[in-house]
Scaffold this motif. Sequence first.
Motif, PDB file in Angstrom:
ATOM      1  N   ALA A 158       1.614  -4.063  -5.370  1.00 36.90           N
ATOM      2  CA  ALA A 158       2.988  -4.425  -5.697  1.00 36.90           C
ATOM      3  C   ALA A 158       3.860  -4.506  -4.456  1.00 36.90           C
ATOM      4  O   ALA A 158       4.888  -5.191  -4.458  1.00 36.90           O
ATOM      5  CB  ALA A 158       3.573  -3.395  -6.676  1.00 36.90           C
ATOM      6  N   HIS A 159       3.465  -3.833  -3.383  1.00 41.97           N
ATOM      7  CA  HIS A 159       4.281  -3.799  -2.165  1.00 41.97           C
ATOM      8  C   HIS A 159       4.043  -5.019  -1.277  1.00 41.97           C
ATOM      9  O   HIS A 159       4.987  -5.678  -0.854  1.00 41.97           O
ATOM     10  CB  HIS A 159       3.995  -2.528  -1.378  1.00 41.97           C
ATOM     11  N   CYS A 160       2.764  -5.329  -0.989  1.00 40.06           N
ATOM     12  CA  CYS A 160       2.467  -6.401  -0.027  1.00 40.06           C
ATOM     13  C   CYS A 160       1.770  -7.599  -0.646  1.00 40.06           C
ATOM     14  O   CYS A 160       1.622  -8.635   0.013  1.00 40.06           O
ATOM     15  CB  CYS A 160       1.627  -5.855   1.131  1.00 40.06           C
ATOM     16  N   GLY A 161       1.316  -7.473  -1.883  1.00 38.18           N
ATOM     17  CA  GLY A 161       0.605  -8.567  -2.528  1.00 38.18           C
ATOM     18  C   GLY A 161      -0.860  -8.641  -2.169  1.00 38.18           C
ATOM     19  O   GLY A 161      -1.573  -9.545  -2.611  1.00 38.18           O
ATOM     20  N   GLY A 162      -1.339  -7.704  -1.343  1.00 35.55           N
ATOM     21  CA  GLY A 162      -2.739  -7.709  -0.932  1.00 35.55           C
ATOM     22  C   GLY A 162      -3.667  -7.214  -2.021  1.00 35.55           C
ATOM     23  O   GLY A 162      -3.243  -6.712  -3.066  1.00 35.55           O
ATOM     24  N   LEU A 163      -4.960  -7.344  -1.748  1.00 34.42           N
ATOM     25  CA  LEU A 163      -5.980  -6.933  -2.701  1.00 34.42           C
ATOM     26  C   LEU A 163      -6.164  -5.420  -2.651  1.00 34.42           C
ATOM     27  O   LEU A 163      -6.294  -4.837  -1.578  1.00 34.42           O
ATOM     28  CB  LEU A 163      -7.307  -7.622  -2.373  1.00 34.42           C
ATOM     29  N   LEU A 164      -6.165  -4.781  -3.801  1.00 33.57           N
ATOM     30  CA  LEU A 164      -6.398  -3.351  -3.888  1.00 33.57           C
ATOM     31  C   LEU A 164      -7.889  -3.055  -4.015  1.00 33.57           C
ATOM     32  O   LEU A 164      -8.663  -3.897  -4.478  1.00 33.57           O
ATOM     33  CB  LEU A 164      -5.648  -2.763  -5.083  1.00 33.57           C
ATOM     34  N   HIS A 165      -8.264  -1.846  -3.613  1.00 34.46           N
ATOM     35  CA  HIS A 165      -9.665  -1.433  -3.652  1.00 34.46           C
ATOM     36  C   HIS A 165      -9.767  -0.030  -4.234  1.00 34.46           C
ATOM     37  O   HIS A 165      -8.836   0.767  -4.101  1.00 34.46           O
ATOM     38  CB  HIS A 165     -10.265  -1.416  -2.235  1.00 34.46           C
ATOM     39  N   PRO A 166     -10.909   0.303  -4.849  1.00 36.40           N
ATOM     40  CA  PRO A 166     -11.125   1.701  -5.246  1.00 36.40           C
ATOM     41  C   PRO A 166     -11.161   2.580  -4.001  1.00 36.40           C
ATOM     42  O   PRO A 166     -11.584   2.142  -2.927  1.00 36.40           O
ATOM     43  CB  PRO A 166     -12.494   1.667  -5.940  1.00 36.40           C
ATOM     44  N   ARG A 167     -10.730   3.805  -4.126  1.00 31.80           N
ATOM     45  CA  ARG A 167     -10.783   4.734  -2.999  1.00 31.80           C
ATOM     46  C   ARG A 167     -12.219   5.190  -2.777  1.00 31.80           C
ATOM     47  O   ARG A 167     -12.915   5.556  -3.734  1.00 31.80           O
ATOM     48  CB  ARG A 167      -9.882   5.921  -3.294  1.00 31.80           C
ATOM     49  N   ARG A 168     -12.660   5.154  -1.532  1.00 30.01           N
ATOM     50  CA  ARG A 168     -14.058   5.460  -1.213  1.00 30.01           C
ATOM     51  C   ARG A 168     -14.462   6.842  -1.716  1.00 30.01           C
ATOM     52  O   ARG A 168     -15.543   7.019  -2.281  1.00 30.01           O
ATOM     53  CB  ARG A 168     -14.278   5.372   0.294  1.00 30.01           C
TER      54      ARG A 168
END
Length: 227
Positions: A158-168
């Motif tokens: 929501a902040h930058c529009g980038g792709l989110l990922h699961p936390r390692r």
Amino acid sequence: MALSLVVPIFGPPAAGKTTLTLRLGQAPGRQIFRLREHVSKEVLAATATSSERLGWIDEFTVAEALRSYFEAAHENPDVHTVLLDNFPGSASQVDQLLTTLWTLTPPCYIEPIEVVTDIKTLKQRAKTRKVCHRCERDPISDPRLPAIPSSQDPWQCAHCGGLLHPRRGDSPRLLKARLQRYHQTAAGIRAGFTDSGIAVTQLDTTNTIDGAADLLAPLLISRSRSL
């Protein structure tokens, strides 16, 4: 204004420690301490993926990080409260923290908070939370801060529009190892504080983390003003 309150916040993985500190740390005069932000890239890389060494950082490195951080915070006239996100992580780190804080003049009030919730909630949060590599420039590309997804796409930041990922660290193997490590160290962390005459407050985040933050906020305000 001077540093008067230190709030160690510890608990099992996915209990909401980082979300809690982010929420409470927005108030003026407060800072958030995260150990990983004060150690070298090489140290972090050695502890990121091995379930045997997960999160383990040697005592010398921890002591130096605490000393340099709190010396600077103590000299900063704009800081009255420090929130420790996911620290201490062991009984020895409790000792290191208290030794560091007891050298400060005037002394700080120490208010340890243990975040608790049920195992079902922990697993559900770990399964659904995501991180943003673009917003959090982690030195070993292992971001930890929970990202907020956009309302249109749960995988878009929501902040930058980038792709989110699961936390390692939320993978089933590493989450299991992290939970086991916490259960092995929790009693020692509590005892490290209580044996020094410092009471530990338990904060239940099962229902909502924001609700828990609202319960804790007045206590922090009263503690910081009492000294």
